[in-house]
Design a protein around this motif. Structure first.
Motif, PDB file in Angstrom:
ATOM      1  N   ALA A  31     -62.343  11.480 -18.922  1.00  0.00           N
ATOM      2  CA  ALA A  31     -62.948  12.810 -18.854  1.00  0.00           C
ATOM      3  C   ALA A  31     -64.118  12.838 -17.884  1.00  0.00           C
ATOM      4  O   ALA A  31     -64.277  13.788 -17.103  1.00  0.00           O
ATOM      5  CB  ALA A  31     -63.400  13.251 -20.245  1.00  0.00           C
ATOM      6  N   VAL A  32     -64.959  11.805 -17.936  1.00  0.00           N
ATOM      7  CA  VAL A  32     -66.089  11.724 -17.005  1.00  0.00           C
ATOM      8  C   VAL A  32     -65.585  11.637 -15.568  1.00  0.00           C
ATOM      9  O   VAL A  32     -66.131  12.285 -14.662  1.00  0.00           O
ATOM     10  CB  VAL A  32     -66.985  10.512 -17.342  1.00  0.00           C
ATOM     11  CG1 VAL A  32     -68.011  10.281 -16.242  1.00  0.00           C
ATOM     12  CG2 VAL A  32     -67.683  10.734 -18.681  1.00  0.00           C
ATOM     13  N   ALA A  33     -64.524  10.848 -15.359  1.00  0.00           N
ATOM     14  CA  ALA A  33     -63.960  10.716 -14.015  1.00  0.00           C
ATOM     15  C   ALA A  33     -63.419  12.051 -13.521  1.00  0.00           C
ATOM     16  O   ALA A  33     -63.611  12.417 -12.352  1.00  0.00           O
ATOM     17  CB  ALA A  33     -62.852   9.666 -14.017  1.00  0.00           C
ATOM     18  N   PHE A  34     -62.754  12.798 -14.403  1.00  0.00           N
ATOM     19  CA  PHE A  34     -62.239  14.099 -13.985  1.00  0.00           C
ATOM     20  C   PHE A  34     -63.367  15.066 -13.660  1.00  0.00           C
ATOM     21  O   PHE A  34     -63.326  15.782 -12.655  1.00  0.00           O
ATOM     22  CB  PHE A  34     -61.347  14.717 -15.067  1.00  0.00           C
ATOM     23  CG  PHE A  34     -61.039  16.161 -14.792  1.00  0.00           C
ATOM     24  CD1 PHE A  34     -60.173  16.513 -13.766  1.00  0.00           C
ATOM     25  CD2 PHE A  34     -61.657  17.170 -15.521  1.00  0.00           C
ATOM     26  CE1 PHE A  34     -59.922  17.851 -13.468  1.00  0.00           C
ATOM     27  CE2 PHE A  34     -61.406  18.506 -15.239  1.00  0.00           C
ATOM     28  CZ  PHE A  34     -60.536  18.842 -14.208  1.00  0.00           C
ATOM     29  N   GLY A  35     -64.390  15.107 -14.522  1.00  0.00           N
ATOM     30  CA  GLY A  35     -65.518  16.000 -14.273  1.00  0.00           C
ATOM     31  C   GLY A  35     -66.190  15.683 -12.946  1.00  0.00           C
ATOM     32  O   GLY A  35     -66.547  16.591 -12.183  1.00  0.00           O
ATOM     33  N   SER A  52     -59.938  21.749 -18.288  1.00  0.00           N
ATOM     34  CA  SER A  52     -59.801  20.756 -19.349  1.00  0.00           C
ATOM     35  C   SER A  52     -59.422  21.405 -20.674  1.00  0.00           C
ATOM     36  O   SER A  52     -58.620  20.856 -21.438  1.00  0.00           O
ATOM     37  CB  SER A  52     -61.107  19.965 -19.510  1.00  0.00           C
ATOM     38  OG  SER A  52     -61.241  19.011 -18.486  1.00  0.00           O
ATOM     39  N   ALA A  53     -59.991  22.572 -20.961  1.00  0.00           N
ATOM     40  CA  ALA A  53     -59.736  23.233 -22.236  1.00  0.00           C
ATOM     41  C   ALA A  53     -58.352  23.855 -22.312  1.00  0.00           C
ATOM     42  O   ALA A  53     -57.694  23.798 -23.355  1.00  0.00           O
ATOM     43  CB  ALA A  53     -60.801  24.295 -22.496  1.00  0.00           C
ATOM     44  N   LEU A  54     -57.888  24.449 -21.205  1.00  0.00           N
ATOM     45  CA  LEU A  54     -56.630  25.195 -21.226  1.00  0.00           C
ATOM     46  C   LEU A  54     -55.440  24.388 -20.720  1.00  0.00           C
ATOM     47  O   LEU A  54     -54.328  24.543 -21.213  1.00  0.00           O
ATOM     48  CB  LEU A  54     -56.775  26.478 -20.399  1.00  0.00           C
ATOM     49  CG  LEU A  54     -57.877  27.445 -20.861  1.00  0.00           C
ATOM     50  CD1 LEU A  54     -57.937  28.654 -19.944  1.00  0.00           C
ATOM     51  CD2 LEU A  54     -57.636  27.870 -22.303  1.00  0.00           C
ATOM     52  N   VAL A  55     -55.674  23.528 -19.731  1.00  0.00           N
ATOM     53  CA  VAL A  55     -54.585  22.688 -19.218  1.00  0.00           C
ATOM     54  C   VAL A  55     -54.441  21.433 -20.079  1.00  0.00           C
ATOM     55  O   VAL A  55     -53.350  21.065 -20.494  1.00  0.00           O
ATOM     56  CB  VAL A  55     -54.842  22.302 -17.752  1.00  0.00           C
ATOM     57  CG1 VAL A  55     -53.764  21.345 -17.250  1.00  0.00           C
ATOM     58  CG2 VAL A  55     -54.894  23.548 -16.892  1.00  0.00           C
ATOM     59  N   VAL A 148     -61.588  17.878 -28.078  1.00  0.00           N
ATOM     60  CA  VAL A 148     -63.024  18.145 -28.088  1.00  0.00           C
ATOM     61  C   VAL A 148     -63.760  17.144 -27.198  1.00  0.00           C
ATOM     62  O   VAL A 148     -64.619  17.511 -26.381  1.00  0.00           O
ATOM     63  CB  VAL A 148     -63.584  18.091 -29.528  1.00  0.00           C
ATOM     64  CG1 VAL A 148     -65.116  18.158 -29.514  1.00  0.00           C
ATOM     65  CG2 VAL A 148     -63.020  19.233 -30.366  1.00  0.00           C
ATOM     66  N   VAL A 149     -63.403  15.866 -27.337  1.00  0.00           N
ATOM     67  CA  VAL A 149     -64.033  14.826 -26.515  1.00  0.00           C
ATOM     68  C   VAL A 149     -63.756  15.075 -25.037  1.00  0.00           C
ATOM     69  O   VAL A 149     -64.646  14.969 -24.185  1.00  0.00           O
ATOM     70  CB  VAL A 149     -63.533  13.431 -26.932  1.00  0.00           C
ATOM     71  CG1 VAL A 149     -64.006  12.364 -25.940  1.00  0.00           C
ATOM     72  CG2 VAL A 149     -64.017  13.088 -28.335  1.00  0.00           C
ATOM     73  N   TRP A 150     -62.505  15.423 -24.731  1.00  0.00           N
ATOM     74  CA  TRP A 150     -62.103  15.645 -23.346  1.00  0.00           C
ATOM     75  C   TRP A 150     -62.905  16.783 -22.705  1.00  0.00           C
ATOM     76  O   TRP A 150     -63.405  16.649 -21.581  1.00  0.00           O
ATOM     77  CB  TRP A 150     -60.610  15.943 -23.293  1.00  0.00           C
ATOM     78  CG  TRP A 150     -60.074  16.178 -21.907  1.00  0.00           C
ATOM     79  CD1 TRP A 150     -59.767  17.368 -21.342  1.00  0.00           C
ATOM     80  CD2 TRP A 150     -59.786  15.177 -20.928  1.00  0.00           C
ATOM     81  NE1 TRP A 150     -59.307  17.186 -20.063  1.00  0.00           N
ATOM     82  CE2 TRP A 150     -59.303  15.856 -19.783  1.00  0.00           C
ATOM     83  CE3 TRP A 150     -59.885  13.794 -20.907  1.00  0.00           C
ATOM     84  CZ2 TRP A 150     -58.924  15.184 -18.621  1.00  0.00           C
ATOM     85  CZ3 TRP A 150     -59.509  13.121 -19.740  1.00  0.00           C
ATOM     86  CH2 TRP A 150     -59.042  13.809 -18.632  1.00  0.00           C
ATOM     87  N   GLY A 155     -67.721  18.084 -18.981  1.00  0.00           N
ATOM     88  CA  GLY A 155     -69.005  18.655 -18.590  1.00  0.00           C
ATOM     89  C   GLY A 155     -70.011  17.584 -18.213  1.00  0.00           C
ATOM     90  O   GLY A 155     -70.738  17.711 -17.221  1.00  0.00           O
ATOM     91  N   LEU A 156     -70.050  16.498 -18.978  1.00  0.00           N
ATOM     92  CA  LEU A 156     -70.963  15.401 -18.662  1.00  0.00           C
ATOM     93  C   LEU A 156     -70.600  14.778 -17.319  1.00  0.00           C
ATOM     94  O   LEU A 156     -71.471  14.505 -16.487  1.00  0.00           O
ATOM     95  CB  LEU A 156     -70.913  14.343 -19.768  1.00  0.00           C
ATOM     96  CG  LEU A 156     -71.768  13.087 -19.523  1.00  0.00           C
ATOM     97  CD1 LEU A 156     -73.241  13.453 -19.414  1.00  0.00           C
ATOM     98  CD2 LEU A 156     -71.548  12.075 -20.644  1.00  0.00           C
ATOM     99  N   GLY A 157     -69.305  14.557 -17.111  1.00  0.00           N
ATOM    100  CA  GLY A 157     -68.861  13.975 -15.851  1.00  0.00           C
ATOM    101  C   GLY A 157     -69.197  14.867 -14.671  1.00  0.00           C
ATOM    102  O   GLY A 157     -69.561  14.378 -13.598  1.00  0.00           O
ATOM    103  N   TYR A 158     -69.083  16.162 -14.879  1.00  0.00           N
ATOM    104  CA  TYR A 158     -69.427  17.104 -13.811  1.00  0.00           C
ATOM    105  C   TYR A 158     -70.904  16.959 -13.441  1.00  0.00           C
ATOM    106  O   TYR A 158     -71.260  16.949 -12.269  1.00  0.00           O
ATOM    107  CB  TYR A 158     -69.130  18.531 -14.264  1.00  0.00           C
ATOM    108  CG  TYR A 158     -69.231  19.557 -13.154  1.00  0.00           C
ATOM    109  CD1 TYR A 158     -68.113  19.937 -12.428  1.00  0.00           C
ATOM    110  CD2 TYR A 158     -70.458  20.146 -12.842  1.00  0.00           C
ATOM    111  CE1 TYR A 158     -68.210  20.878 -11.408  1.00  0.00           C
ATOM    112  CE2 TYR A 158     -70.563  21.075 -11.825  1.00  0.00           C
ATOM    113  CZ  TYR A 158     -69.434  21.442 -11.114  1.00  0.00           C
ATOM    114  OH  TYR A 158     -69.532  22.359 -10.096  1.00  0.00           O
TER     115      TYR A 158
END
Length: 235
Positions: A31-35, A52-55, A148-150, A155-158
Motif C-alpha cells: 500500500a505504501v509503495a502504491f501511494g 484504492s477504495a473502489l478498485v 481498511v489497511v490498504w 494515504g501514508l505512502g502518498y
C-alpha cells in the motif's frame, strides 16, 4: 447441513481478522509503495485513495502505475486494461475453486464479500474450509481488515512519496514475488504440481528478454494455465 454451510457470524469475522494479521505487514508495504507511486505519477491524494477504495486491485494497481502516463490514447487505455485484467484474472479461478462454499449464500452477500476478496482471502479460505470450517464471516472479516489497511496506508505512502519514489532503492520491488511465494507454500502438492509454475516463470522470463513492455505477464499467465490444464488429472 445447509444451515451450517450458510453460516455467517461476527465470531467468524473476528477469526478471519486474526488469521490475516500475519499478512498485514506485506500489505502495508504494498500500500505504501502504491501511494508513493501514485504521488510520483501526479495523481492527487483523493484520486489515489479513491482508486484504492473502489478498485482495491492490489498488484494490478501497482502495475497500472508502472504503465501510467500524463497523456492517454485509446490504444494506451486498451493496453492498460488488458494487462491489469490479465493480472486480475487469477481471481476468477480462485473464486471458482470456492464456489461450492459460496453457492449456499445469497447473491447479494456474495457480491459484497467478493469485492473484498483477495489472494490472502483465498489462501485463508482454502485452508479454513479444508479443515472443516464453514463460516463465511472468516472471509468477510479478513477481506474487510485488509481493505481498511490498504486504503489507510495508501494515504501514508502518498505522503511519503518523496522518500520512496524509487521502490528498488528500498527493496520494495522484491516484496511482490516474496509475498506470493510465501502464500503458495501451504498449497504445495509436490513437484508435479509445480510444473505449471515453472513453465509460467520460464515463459515470462523469456518474453521479458525478447519483448518490451508487459507482454511477459500475459504470456506467463497463459502458459501456466495451458500447462496446468493439460497436466491436470481427469476427475
Amino acid at each position: 447441513m445447509e444451515q451450517a454451510a450458510a453460516q455467517v457470524s461476527t465470531a467468524g469475522m473476528r477469526l478471519g481478522m486474526r488469521k490475516v494479521m500475519v499478512l498485514v505487514p506485506g500489505v502495508v508495504v504494498f500500500a505504501v509503495a502504491f501511494g508513493a507511486a501514485a504521488s510520483a505519477k501526479g495523481l492527487s491524494l483523493v484520486e489515489a485513495l479513491l482508486m484504492s477504495a473502489l478498485v482495491y486491485g492490489g498488484i494490478s494497481q501497482l502495475v497500472a502505475m508502472e504503465l501510467w502516463r500524463p497523456e492517454w490514447s485509446w490504444g494506451a487505455i486498451a493496453g492498460l486494461a488488458v494487462v491489469t485484467a490479465t493480472v486480475n484474472s487469477r481471481m476468477i479461478l480462485q473464486g471458482a475453486s470456492l464456489q461450492p462454499w459460496f453457492a449456499a449464500y445469497p447473491k447479494a452477500l456474495n457480491a459484497l464479500h467478493l469485492f473484498f476478496f483477495t489472494d490472502a482471502n483465498w489462501v485463508i479460505g482454502t485452508r479454513y474450509r479444508a479443515e472443516g470450517g464453514r463460516d463465511l464471516g472468516v472471509l468477510i472479516g479478513a477481506g474487510l481488515l485488509l481493505w481498511v489497511v490498504w486504503v489507510l496506508l495508501t494515504g501514508l505512502g502518498y505522503g511519503l512519496g518523496a522518500l520512496v519514489s524509487d521502490p528498488r532503492a528500498f527493496g520494495i520491488d522484491l516484496v511482490m514475488p516474496i509475498f506470493f511465494a510465501a502464500m503458495i507454500v501451504p498449497l504445495w502438492r509436490g513437484r508435479r504440481a509445480a510444473v505449471p509454475w515453472v513453465a509460467a516463470g520460464i515463459a515470462a522470463l523469456l518474453t521479458a528478454k525478447l519483448v518490451e513492455g508487459y507482454a511477459f505477464i500475459i504470456v506467463g499467465s497463459l502458459t501456466g494455465a495451458v500447462v496446468g490444464a493439460f497436466r491436470d488429472d481427469p476427475a
